[in-house]
Write a protein that holds these residues in place. Structure first.
Motif, short mmCIF file in Angstrom:
data_model
loop_
_atom_site.label_atom_id
_atom_site.label_comp_id
_atom_site.label_asym_id
_atom_site.label_seq_id
_atom_site.Cartn_x
_atom_site.Cartn_y
_atom_site.Cartn_z
N GLN A 154 0.84 -1.20 0.00
CA GLN A 154 0.00 0.00 0.00
C GLN A 154 0.88 1.25 0.00
O GLN A 154 2.04 1.20 0.40
CB GLN A 154 -0.90 0.02 1.24
CG GLN A 154 -1.99 -1.04 1.23
CD GLN A 154 -2.81 -1.04 2.50
OE1 GLN A 154 -3.11 -2.08 3.07
NE2 GLN A 154 -3.17 0.16 2.98
N ASP A 158 -0.83 5.70 3.39
CA ASP A 158 -1.93 4.85 3.87
C ASP A 158 -1.46 3.96 5.02
O ASP A 158 -2.19 3.76 6.01
CB ASP A 158 -2.46 3.98 2.73
CG ASP A 158 -3.20 4.79 1.66
OD1 ASP A 158 -3.38 6.01 1.87
OD2 ASP A 158 -3.57 4.20 0.64
N GLN A 161 -1.05 6.09 8.18
CA GLN A 161 -2.35 6.43 8.77
C GLN A 161 -2.94 5.25 9.51
O GLN A 161 -3.53 5.40 10.58
CB GLN A 161 -3.32 6.90 7.67
CG GLN A 161 -3.04 8.29 7.13
CD GLN A 161 -3.26 9.38 8.18
OE1 GLN A 161 -3.98 9.21 9.16
NE2 GLN A 161 -2.63 10.53 7.96
#
Length: 350
Positions: A154, A158, A161
């Motif tokens: 990913q 992302d 987070q």
């Protein structure tokens, strides 16, 4: 322009991709204006295979937090500016014990805004190594184990987070543990594939004075279980038992011999030949009950590690390592600044 050198695969990979976030934020624009400068930062690329090509190139090579693995160290390393390496094993194998600091990804904590703010979420994040994302339905398995699946493929933002909302990170990807530690989130190392690289893991954990005790997680799919069993047999036949070999007391020549044996081309070929045939993959898809059993084993393993021992470096050790890495960066900035004062000089290598 400076050459920021790191491994770029055909697919994204979290640890390698951190380079594009960290170095533009940490290094000044003046560093990026030097044409004959190569920065070797985050990743297991301090090896002849990856950076040996810079020998005789006329470029100044600076090592900032990289580690050795997958091959022997570069022959020309003594001619380069080695400001920091990932840990004591890398430092010993290149004959520069004074260079042992930690992985360059710790610099995520060096500048406000590089890491997202932590939330009050209580997720347990699970991140496998990118090579373990084969046949198993890891997102489904993680969900059944009460975890949030995060792929190392990913985008970096992302992943960060997702970590920001985590209370625990369960990871087979080493940079999952490094970033969790940098964000001060407890983490658990796990091993799904026997290709788990204990050298690089132990290199980093030793740098942070944390023990390495990876928990074993089932493969989650019958085909992968078969592949990993074959791989383990081959590694055992070649005498690869790293937990009995790798420690800070090991001599330099013994480390070199370990790397020669572990990453010998014939062994690499033998491990690659463990890949299942197309017929076997098709057959495995038809065995639905067997798949359910394989998934249940992986789910049970993940549930177990989520309530087991967790790890996090001591705050004082972390602060000292972060400061040492900042000082290594400052030394590079000084080199560039001095070179720019007298435009008739190149940056001096060792």
């Amino acid at each position: 322009m400076v050459e920021l050198f790191y491994y770029r695969g055909t697919k994204p990979n979290f640890g390698d991709d951190l380079n594009e976030l960290v170095w533009p934020a940490i290094l000044s624009s003046g560093v990026f204006e030097i044409d004959d400068l190569v920065i070797v930062g985050i990743g297991s690329i301090l090896s002849e295979e990856w950076i040996g090509k810079f020998e005789g190139s006329g470029k100044t090579v600076v090592i900032l937090g990289a580690g050795t693995s997958y091959d022997l160290p570069p022959k020309a390393v003594s001619k380069w500016l080695v400001k920091a390496v990932r840990g004591p094993l890398t430092a010993k194998v290149i004959g520069m014990p004074e260079a042992a600091i930690t992985d360059g990804a710790i610099l995520l904590a060096a500048k406000p805004g590089l890491l997202p703010d932590r939330s009050d979420g209580g997720d347990v994040v699970f991140m496998p190594h990118h090579r373990s994302i084969r046949s198993a339905r890891w997102e489904h398995i993680a969900d059944r184990a009460g975890m949030r699946f995060v792929s190392p493929q990913q985008p970096v933002d992302d992943v960060l987070q997702a970590f920001a909302g985590a209370k625990l990170v369960v990871t087979e990807a080493m940079h999952g543990a490094i970033v969790a530690d940098t964000m001060r989130i407890p983490w658990v190392p796990v091993m799904i594939s026997p290709a788990f690289d204990e050298f690089k893991w132990r290199d980093w954990t030793s740098s942070m004075e944390v023990p390495l005790r990876p928990a074993t997680i089932s493969a989650g799919h019958g085909t992968d279980e078969w592949v990993y069993a074959r791989m383990q047999t081959i590694l055992s036949r070649h005498g690869i038992v790293p937990e009995r070999t790798l420690n800070e007391a090991i001599a330099q020549d013994a480390l070199v011999e370990y790397l020669k044996k572990r990453f010998d081309p014939s062994l690499k070929r033998a491990l690659l030949q463990c890949r299942p045939s197309r017929a076997r993959r098709v057959f495995a898809k038809l065995l639905f009950p067997a798949r359910r059993l394989a998934e249940s084993r992986a789910i049970a393993d993940l549930k177990k590690v989520a309530v087991g021992p967790t790890f996090l470096s001591d705050p004082k050790v972390f602060a000292a390592k972060l400061q040492a890495m900042k000082e290594a960066v400052a030394e590079v900035e000084d080199l560039v600044r001095n070179a720019r004062v007298d435009s008739g000089k190149r940056i001096a290598s060792k």
